[in-house]
Design a protein around this motif. Sequence first.
Motif, mmCIF file in Angstrom:
data_model
loop_
_atom_site.group_PDB
_atom_site.id
_atom_site.type_symbol
_atom_site.label_atom_id
_atom_site.label_comp_id
_atom_site.label_asym_id
_atom_site.label_seq_id
_atom_site.Cartn_x
_atom_site.Cartn_y
_atom_site.Cartn_z
ATOM 1 N N GLN A 186 -5.993 4.885 11.446
ATOM 2 C CA GLN A 186 -7.027 5.292 12.161
ATOM 3 C C GLN A 186 -7.381 4.429 13.373
ATOM 4 O OE1 GLN A 186 -10.855 6.148 10.406
ATOM 5 N NE2 GLN A 186 -10.567 8.406 11.250
ATOM 6 N N LYS A 187 -7.559 3.223 12.956
ATOM 7 C CA LYS A 187 -7.958 2.125 13.885
ATOM 8 C C LYS A 187 -6.859 1.714 14.713
ATOM 9 C CE LYS A 187 -12.118 1.929 12.046
ATOM 10 N NZ LYS A 187 -13.351 2.051 12.605
ATOM 11 N N GLY A 188 -5.678 1.912 14.629
ATOM 12 C CA GLY A 188 -4.661 1.666 15.237
ATOM 13 C C GLY A 188 -4.023 0.232 14.843
ATOM 14 N N LEU A 189 -4.376 -0.228 13.963
ATOM 15 C CA LEU A 189 -4.132 -1.673 13.487
ATOM 16 C C LEU A 189 -2.894 -1.941 12.801
ATOM 17 C CD1 LEU A 189 -7.670 -2.840 12.233
ATOM 18 C CD2 LEU A 189 -6.453 -3.160 14.430
ATOM 19 N N SER A 190 -1.967 -2.812 13.067
ATOM 20 C CA SER A 190 -0.859 -3.096 12.181
ATOM 21 C C SER A 190 -1.207 -4.032 11.031
ATOM 22 C CB SER A 190 0.126 -4.006 13.009
ATOM 23 O OG SER A 190 -0.429 -5.368 13.252
ATOM 24 N N LEU A 191 -0.296 -4.092 10.026
ATOM 25 C CA LEU A 191 -0.572 -4.841 8.837
ATOM 26 C C LEU A 191 -0.967 -6.365 9.339
ATOM 27 C CD1 LEU A 191 2.230 -3.709 6.523
ATOM 28 C CD2 LEU A 191 -0.219 -3.308 5.914
ATOM 29 N N ARG A 192 -0.169 -7.044 10.032
ATOM 30 C CA ARG A 192 -0.387 -8.245 10.586
ATOM 31 C C ARG A 192 -1.745 -8.333 11.195
ATOM 32 N NH1 ARG A 192 3.658 -11.488 10.028
ATOM 33 N NH2 ARG A 192 5.864 -10.589 10.158
ATOM 34 N N THR A 193 -2.199 -7.457 12.362
ATOM 35 C CA THR A 193 -3.376 -7.442 12.730
ATOM 36 C C THR A 193 -4.719 -7.533 12.012
ATOM 37 O OG1 THR A 193 -2.299 -6.601 14.949
ATOM 38 C CG2 THR A 193 -4.827 -6.656 14.711
ATOM 39 N N LEU A 194 -4.530 -6.435 10.915
ATOM 40 C CA LEU A 194 -5.733 -6.333 10.105
ATOM 41 C C LEU A 194 -5.687 -7.800 9.107
ATOM 42 C CD1 LEU A 194 -7.855 -4.755 8.488
ATOM 43 C CD2 LEU A 194 -5.895 -3.680 7.026
ATOM 44 N N GLY A 195 -4.433 -8.085 8.776
ATOM 45 C CA GLY A 195 -4.428 -9.249 8.002
ATOM 46 C C GLY A 195 -5.270 -10.530 8.839
ATOM 47 N N LYS A 196 -4.977 -10.904 10.293
ATOM 48 C CA LYS A 196 -5.654 -11.663 10.709
ATOM 49 C C LYS A 196 -7.231 -11.532 10.722
ATOM 50 C CE LYS A 196 -1.659 -12.884 13.656
ATOM 51 N NZ LYS A 196 -0.965 -12.763 14.938
ATOM 52 N N LEU A 197 -7.611 -10.255 10.999
ATOM 53 C CA LEU A 197 -8.898 -9.961 10.873
ATOM 54 C C LEU A 197 -9.637 -10.298 9.544
ATOM 55 C CD1 LEU A 197 -8.508 -6.658 13.263
ATOM 56 C CD2 LEU A 197 -9.596 -8.939 13.931
ATOM 57 N N ALA A 198 -8.974 -9.711 8.752
ATOM 58 C CA ALA A 198 -9.644 -9.907 7.618
ATOM 59 C C ALA A 198 -9.432 -11.251 6.696
ATOM 60 C CB ALA A 198 -9.152 -8.633 6.536
ATOM 61 N N HIS A 199 -8.479 -12.107 7.291
ATOM 62 C CA HIS A 199 -7.871 -13.261 6.567
ATOM 63 C C HIS A 199 -7.465 -13.151 5.381
ATOM 64 C CE1 HIS A 199 -10.660 -14.984 9.740
ATOM 65 N NE2 HIS A 199 -11.492 -14.471 9.400
ATOM 66 N N VAL A 200 -6.352 -12.216 5.483
ATOM 67 C CA VAL A 200 -5.766 -11.843 4.227
ATOM 68 C C VAL A 200 -4.250 -11.535 4.640
ATOM 69 C CG1 VAL A 200 -5.400 -9.941 2.405
ATOM 70 C CG2 VAL A 200 -7.374 -10.334 3.154
ATOM 71 N N SER A 201 -3.356 -11.918 3.949
ATOM 72 C CA SER A 201 -1.882 -11.874 4.310
ATOM 73 C C SER A 201 -1.601 -10.511 4.562
ATOM 74 C CB SER A 201 -0.907 -12.639 3.206
ATOM 75 O OG SER A 201 -0.776 -11.773 2.261
ATOM 76 N N HIS A 202 -0.790 -10.140 5.444
ATOM 77 C CA HIS A 202 -0.324 -8.875 5.860
ATOM 78 C C HIS A 202 0.678 -8.271 4.706
ATOM 79 C CE1 HIS A 202 3.311 -11.072 7.185
ATOM 80 N NE2 HIS A 202 3.890 -10.131 6.926
ATOM 81 N N SER A 203 1.404 -9.000 4.011
ATOM 82 C CA SER A 203 2.154 -8.805 2.772
ATOM 83 C C SER A 203 1.317 -8.209 1.649
ATOM 84 C CB SER A 203 3.117 -9.568 2.460
ATOM 85 O OG SER A 203 2.303 -11.056 2.000
ATOM 86 N N PHE A 204 0.295 -9.010 1.388
ATOM 87 C CA PHE A 204 -0.636 -8.596 0.341
ATOM 88 C C PHE A 204 -1.489 -7.165 0.894
ATOM 89 C CE2 PHE A 204 -5.134 -9.137 -1.813
ATOM 90 C CZ PHE A 204 -4.559 -8.638 -3.042
ATOM 91 N N ILE A 205 -1.740 -6.756 1.868
ATOM 92 C CA ILE A 205 -2.178 -5.872 2.403
ATOM 93 C C ILE A 205 -1.339 -4.639 2.138
ATOM 94 C CG2 ILE A 205 -3.120 -4.244 4.392
ATOM 95 C CD1 ILE A 205 -4.298 -6.853 5.618
ATOM 96 N N ALA A 206 0.089 -4.823 2.238
ATOM 97 C CA ALA A 206 1.159 -3.866 2.234
ATOM 98 C C ALA A 206 1.201 -3.451 0.648
ATOM 99 C CB ALA A 206 2.328 -4.323 2.598
ATOM 100 N N ASP A 207 0.990 -4.678 -0.111
ATOM 101 C CA ASP A 207 0.844 -4.459 -1.515
ATOM 102 C C ASP A 207 -0.072 -3.670 -1.940
ATOM 103 O OD1 ASP A 207 3.316 -5.998 -1.886
ATOM 104 O OD2 ASP A 207 2.319 -7.784 -2.422
ATOM 105 N N ILE A 208 -1.213 -3.689 -1.429
ATOM 106 C CA ILE A 208 -2.499 -2.812 -1.707
ATOM 107 C C ILE A 208 -2.177 -1.635 -1.357
ATOM 108 C CG2 ILE A 208 -4.853 -2.450 -1.347
ATOM 109 C CD1 ILE A 208 -5.112 -5.658 -0.673
#
Length: 138
Positions: free
Chosen positions: A14-36
């Motif tokens: 909804q916010k138009g964020l990629s996994l990588r961008t959200l990962g950078k903003l949240a200081h979490v790896s994009h692969s972990f976000i994908a796993d969640i």
Amino acid sequence: MNEIGARLKYFRKQKGLSLRTLGKLAHVSHSFIADIESGRSKPSLDTIQSLVKALDISFSELVEDTAFLTKTYGTFKIRNENVVCEELQIYEYLKEINQREDLQLLFKQIRRLSPESIRRVIRYIKMVEDEESKSKNI
């Protein structure tokens, strides 16, 4: 996909964020976000707080006990039927209607009306709102 994962994916998209961008903003790896999002991992409380801050949403929006389907679909039960909608705002309206008998009665009464008759009902409701607004300002 688990509930938090589905909601996380919904808000990220909804916010138009990629996994990588959200990962950078949240200081979490994009692969972990994908796993969640896929339900392979469960986030800690600290991770959830980082994600909601990065997404600019409330904690309850992400962890609220409301089932979400994949992608942007919300679902909840009405008389043992699943109702699916793509817009979160419409989903919230449907949820409120489901909880209020007066709104259910209103929709039962107008559902067989013609589009023009429904527009007349809406004009009447706006007139009542205007009257209430004026009486509050006096």
